[in-house]
Write an enzyme that holds these catalytic residues in place. Sequence first.
Site, PDB file in Angstrom:
ATOM      1  N   GLU A 162       0.971  -1.301   0.521  1.00  0.00           N
ATOM      2  CA  GLU A 162       0.168   0.292  -0.095  1.00  0.00           C
ATOM      3  C   GLU A 162       0.608   0.994  -0.051  1.00  0.00           C
ATOM      4  O   GLU A 162       0.355   1.500  -0.812  1.00  0.00           O
ATOM      5  CB  GLU A 162      -0.559  -0.133   1.167  1.00  0.00           C
ATOM      6  CG  GLU A 162      -1.636  -1.387   1.354  1.00  0.00           C
ATOM      7  CD  GLU A 162      -3.446  -0.674   0.230  1.00  0.00           C
ATOM      8  OE1 GLU A 162      -3.003   0.193  -0.501  1.00  0.00           O
ATOM      9  OE2 GLU A 162      -3.422  -1.989  -0.451  1.00  0.00           O
ATOM     10  N   TYR A 171      -6.366   6.013   5.488  1.00  0.00           N
ATOM     11  CA  TYR A 171      -5.892   4.891   4.166  1.00  0.00           C
ATOM     12  C   TYR A 171      -5.328   3.882   4.216  1.00  0.00           C
ATOM     13  O   TYR A 171      -6.477   2.849   4.227  1.00  0.00           O
ATOM     14  CB  TYR A 171      -6.117   5.750   2.175  1.00  0.00           C
ATOM     15  CG  TYR A 171      -5.456   4.726   1.642  1.00  0.00           C
ATOM     16  CD1 TYR A 171      -6.725   3.983   1.074  1.00  0.00           C
ATOM     17  CD2 TYR A 171      -4.393   4.317   1.283  1.00  0.00           C
ATOM     18  CE1 TYR A 171      -6.444   2.843   0.149  1.00  0.00           C
ATOM     19  CE2 TYR A 171      -4.069   3.461   0.398  1.00  0.00           C
ATOM     20  CZ  TYR A 171      -5.543   2.715  -0.021  1.00  0.00           C
ATOM     21  OH  TYR A 171      -5.148   2.044  -1.292  1.00  0.00           O
ATOM     22  N   ASP A 214      -8.539   5.853  -1.320  1.00  0.00           N
ATOM     23  CA  ASP A 214      -8.171   6.351  -1.799  1.00  0.00           C
ATOM     24  C   ASP A 214      -8.908   7.012  -3.531  1.00  0.00           C
ATOM     25  O   ASP A 214     -10.154   7.156  -3.008  1.00  0.00           O
ATOM     26  CB  ASP A 214      -7.307   5.767  -2.376  1.00  0.00           C
ATOM     27  CG  ASP A 214      -7.369   4.605  -3.419  1.00  0.00           C
ATOM     28  OD1 ASP A 214      -8.673   4.962  -3.876  1.00  0.00           O
ATOM     29  OD2 ASP A 214      -6.446   3.948  -3.265  1.00  0.00           O
TER      30      ASP A 214
END
Length: 356
Positions: free
Chosen positions: A40, A123, A141
């Site tokens: 991520e 996020y 996102d």
Amino acid sequence: MKHTDILAAMISPLCSWYEQNKRILPWRKNRDPYRIWVSEIMLQQTRVEAALPYYERFLEALPTVFDLAKAPEEQLLKLWEGLGYYSRVKNMQRAARTVAETYDGAFPQAAGLLEKLPGIGSYTAGAIASIAFNLPEPAVDGNVLRVAARLCDNDEDILLPQTKKRVEEELRQVYHLAQDAGDLTQGIMELGALVCIPGTPKCEVCPLAGLCLAKKNGTADRLPVRKARTEKKTEKRTIFLLLSGGRVALCRRGKKGPLSGMWEFPAVEKLLRRKAAQTALLDMGISAEIRPFIKSRHVFTHLIWEMQSYIAETESQNPDFTWFTPAELEEEVPLPSAMKPFYEALQREAPFKDWR
């Protein structure tokens, strides 16, 4: 129809579509929070295809959170070289040390605790919490904001923090309806990456086409709304490529500002013509004849560097700089992307190419 009703209705068809159409990616092999976290952070500013070799190399060198926590900084930065945003990998190491020392290597299973780790925002915390631990926490996102805007035919500016916060809260109200929160998170991401793409979406293959208000109203290609940001500041810089005795001069940037603590070629914070650049080099304690080299422009998130470079061979190696061989530059020294055009041009120049 309320936004939450539309979002709730999307869950079943989206998760079924994801199960049948998801890409085979290395961080999807299991629910390891460390692997998910690394992916991520890498994918925040990098396309999946471009991130894959970096991800594999990073995990091979640092397979656990303990390995990341104790990695030498130079190794860490070299592994990250080419991805940019070096503050992210520095924060990753800070977070890894906290996980190793405070949580005995196990990531906390709560989004609120995850978000307290360095470099982890709402996020990333939501992604880890939902994908690794099946917790009903959304990860919002750009892809998710785009999907939500089109599904609900919403023309709010997605760059506004309040828009993101509203979408997070609306998704959080329906996440408990999913059998697998991780599949829901990845399904929305995957839909945004493959089908509900920027510009003209692929509505003809979208599993949510029957629910989508933007498709119904003919507004899909105009959404989401992203209002122009303020103009970026431009800084002028003069770069010096100094060669001496089979080595090239580098120096460390300060601890503040862009690329803090990173290696760069010696520089002056203004654009200098040749005569002024010659004088600036003398002020650095180096007597050598310079010649103009390449120009380059590098765009950061909020800043642009416009750079003119000069190259020179010198007999003296000023101890204020660190002098590296070509092999060391290639194998050990992490150069930020802003310096790469100068390094690549240098590789084609004598005597540097003869030293390699």
